[in-house]
Structures are given as C-alpha cells and as structure tokens.
Scaffold this active site. Structure first.
Site, mmCIF file in Angstrom:
data_model
loop_
_atom_site.group_PDB
_atom_site.id
_atom_site.type_symbol
_atom_site.label_atom_id
_atom_site.label_comp_id
_atom_site.label_asym_id
_atom_site.label_seq_id
_atom_site.Cartn_x
_atom_site.Cartn_y
_atom_site.Cartn_z
ATOM 1 N N GLU A 1 -19.378 68.074 16.796
ATOM 2 C CA GLU A 1 -20.416 69.002 16.347
ATOM 3 C C GLU A 1 -19.950 70.454 16.330
ATOM 4 O O GLU A 1 -20.739 71.358 16.082
ATOM 5 C CB GLU A 1 -21.651 68.869 17.243
ATOM 6 C CG GLU A 1 -22.191 67.456 17.370
ATOM 7 C CD GLU A 1 -22.574 66.828 16.049
ATOM 8 O OE1 GLU A 1 -22.938 67.580 15.109
ATOM 9 O OE2 GLU A 1 -22.510 65.589 15.925
ATOM 10 N N HIS B 1 -32.884 61.695 10.906
ATOM 11 C CA HIS B 1 -32.583 63.052 11.382
ATOM 12 C C HIS B 1 -33.854 63.689 11.962
ATOM 13 O O HIS B 1 -34.311 64.731 11.479
ATOM 14 C CB HIS B 1 -32.040 63.896 10.222
ATOM 15 C CG HIS B 1 -30.843 64.731 10.589
ATOM 16 N ND1 HIS B 1 -29.601 64.192 10.848
ATOM 17 C CD2 HIS B 1 -30.702 66.065 10.734
ATOM 18 C CE1 HIS B 1 -28.756 65.146 11.128
ATOM 19 N NE2 HIS B 1 -29.396 66.292 11.079
ATOM 20 N N GLY C 1 -26.671 64.153 16.076
ATOM 21 C CA GLY C 1 -25.433 63.380 16.206
ATOM 22 C C GLY C 1 -25.158 62.970 17.643
ATOM 23 O O GLY C 1 -24.863 61.811 17.925
ATOM 24 N N TYR D 1 -15.801 58.962 10.213
ATOM 25 C CA TYR D 1 -17.118 58.734 10.831
ATOM 26 C C TYR D 1 -18.229 59.237 9.905
ATOM 27 O O TYR D 1 -19.196 58.520 9.607
ATOM 28 C CB TYR D 1 -17.133 59.442 12.181
ATOM 29 C CG TYR D 1 -18.453 59.578 12.884
ATOM 30 C CD1 TYR D 1 -19.138 58.469 13.376
ATOM 31 C CD2 TYR D 1 -19.010 60.844 13.104
ATOM 32 C CE1 TYR D 1 -20.341 58.615 14.065
ATOM 33 C CE2 TYR D 1 -20.205 60.991 13.790
ATOM 34 C CZ TYR D 1 -20.865 59.878 14.262
ATOM 35 O OH TYR D 1 -22.047 60.022 14.941
ATOM 36 N N TYR D 2 -18.090 60.463 9.422
ATOM 37 C CA TYR D 2 -19.089 61.033 8.514
ATOM 38 C C TYR D 2 -19.144 60.257 7.194
ATOM 39 O O TYR D 2 -20.230 60.023 6.649
ATOM 40 C CB TYR D 2 -18.776 62.501 8.239
ATOM 41 C CG TYR D 2 -19.142 63.451 9.350
ATOM 42 C CD1 TYR D 2 -20.176 63.165 10.239
ATOM 43 C CD2 TYR D 2 -18.465 64.650 9.511
ATOM 44 C CE1 TYR D 2 -20.518 64.045 11.254
ATOM 45 C CE2 TYR D 2 -18.800 65.544 10.521
ATOM 46 C CZ TYR D 2 -19.821 65.232 11.392
ATOM 47 O OH TYR D 2 -20.159 66.108 12.397
#
Length: 242
Positions: free
Chosen positions: A42, A168, A175, A204-205
């Site tokens: 992050e 979200h 995250g 991952y993203y």
C-alpha cells in the site's frame, strides 16, 4: 490445484504438536513479514528491519508517524484475528468492521470501521467499485455467500478476498483488511496464513483486476495456492521434513 496443499497439510498435521519454540519463532517471523509486506503493497516505505524495530517500540527517524501507526495497528489487527480463530467466533460484518477499525486506528479514526458514504476509484484498476448506497447490501451478501460456500477452504478464502476488494467498502485500508480476512479464513480452516509479497504487487493487482472485470479467478487462486504451499513448506522445513 489443491491436491498438493491438502497433502502438505496432512503431512504437517502428522508432526503435531509442533515444538513450542519452533511455533514461537515462526509466529514472530510471520507477524513481521505479514505486516511489512501488506503495508509495503500500500506504499508504506518502512523496510523489513525498520518494521521490526517499530514493532519493538522504537521510532525511526525520517519516517512519518502514519507509517509507524500502520505497522503498529496492523500488528494489533493480527492479534485480533488470531483471537477470533482461537475463540472460533462466527464470521460477521462486525468482525470485518472491527478488523478495519484496528487497521485505521490513530490514522483515520473517523472512518475506522465505518462503511464509506461516498464513491471511490481504485487507482490503476479497470474495475470501479459499486456506488456507496449499495455497500451495505453487498456486504451483507458477501457474508451470506461466505457462510454458504461449499468448496475448498483455500478457494473460499481467496474468493472472500476477491469479493471484498470488489466492493471496496471502506474509504481506505481495504487491501490490508482483505489480506487479514483471507488469512482469518485460512487459519479457521487449519491452514497456514499466507504472505502476499510486496515484490509480487503487480501480479497480485492484475489477478484481482482480472477477477473483478472478467470473473476469472484462476490467476488469483494460483497466487494464493503458491503462497499457501510456500507457508506450509516453511513450517515443514523447521520441523525436520523440508
């Protein structure tokens, strides 16, 4: 995909109870690596060693207080997740909000543990989260789907992560909360918590975006499966069967 995981887990179970000091050292390393990597994904700039020092109560010069709080709060969130597992508590929205409240503790207390009341974008992602007026309904659906899931525990944990990030539900900290939720479910199932490495941030993203936009979850399942296999092999290596 899950056959090897099941075999490794069965092998590990044959060594239980594990040596006390082995468990302690594994736990300390897990907390450090999990906290460092989850925050680094992050954008937290603390190094692994700096994270260790911060968790020991020492302030690092040149680093923001937010970065210090992110490390400390993440450790507290792990402690809470482990308590849920130990007490075999039911998975609820209250648990989700409580984890998030710890993540944003002393960082953004106004939004800690509170579903967002505004619309947001995920930077760099093709997927756009739902309108804020849908968050309550979709989070209730997420918990319901989780509790009704009948597949492999690793798939359930991965799907929980995917679905949570798709909604979200918070303005920040989604995250880190998602990775805590995934590991909460893995540990409740008797599996090892996994560490998604900051070095793997791009894949991952991309796996998450593919799951959200194309409904193709295989890439994320593979990423989670590989991380679980690595975690199991790490424990097995220490108990003399690596």
């Amino acid at each position: 995909m899950f056959t090897k995981i099941d075999a490794l887990q069965e092998k590990l179970n044959s060594f239980r109870p594990l040596p006390k000091n082995t468990v302690k050292s594994l736990h300390e390393q897990l907390i450090l690596e999990w906290t460092y990597n989850s925050n680094a994904i992050e954008g937290n700039t603390l190094t692994l060693k700096e994270t260790k020092v911060v968790l020991e109560g020492i302030t690092i010069g040149g680093k923001s207080m937010r970065e210090h709080f992110e490390a400390i709060s993440h450790k507290e969130a792990i402690d809470y997740v482990e308590a849920i597992v130990t007490n075999d508590e039911q998975f609820t929205e209250h648990v989700i909000k409580s984890i998030h409240q710890l993540i944003l503790k002393d960082i953004d207390n106004d939004n800690a543990g509170v579903y967002r009341k505004e619309n947001v974008l995920i930077a760099g992602a093709e997927h756009t989260p739902p309108d804020h007026i849908l968050v309550d309904e979709q989070m209730a659906g997420l918990v319901k789907d989780y509790n009704q899931f009948k597949g492999h525990p690793l798939e359930r944990a991965a799907k929980l992560h995917i679905d949570f990030v798709k909604i979200h539900p918070f303005v920040d900290g989604n995250g880190r909360t998602a990775r805590l939720l995934m590991n909460l479910d893995l540990m409740k199932a008797g599996l090892q918590p996994v560490v998604i490495k900051a070095a793997d941030r791009l894949s991952y993203y991309e796996a998450l975006d593919k799951a959200h936009t194309l409904n193709q979850i295989d890439d994320f399942l593979l990423l989670a499966s590989n991380a679980e296999e690595e975690a199991l092999n790490k424990v097995l290596a220490l108990v003399g069967d690596g």
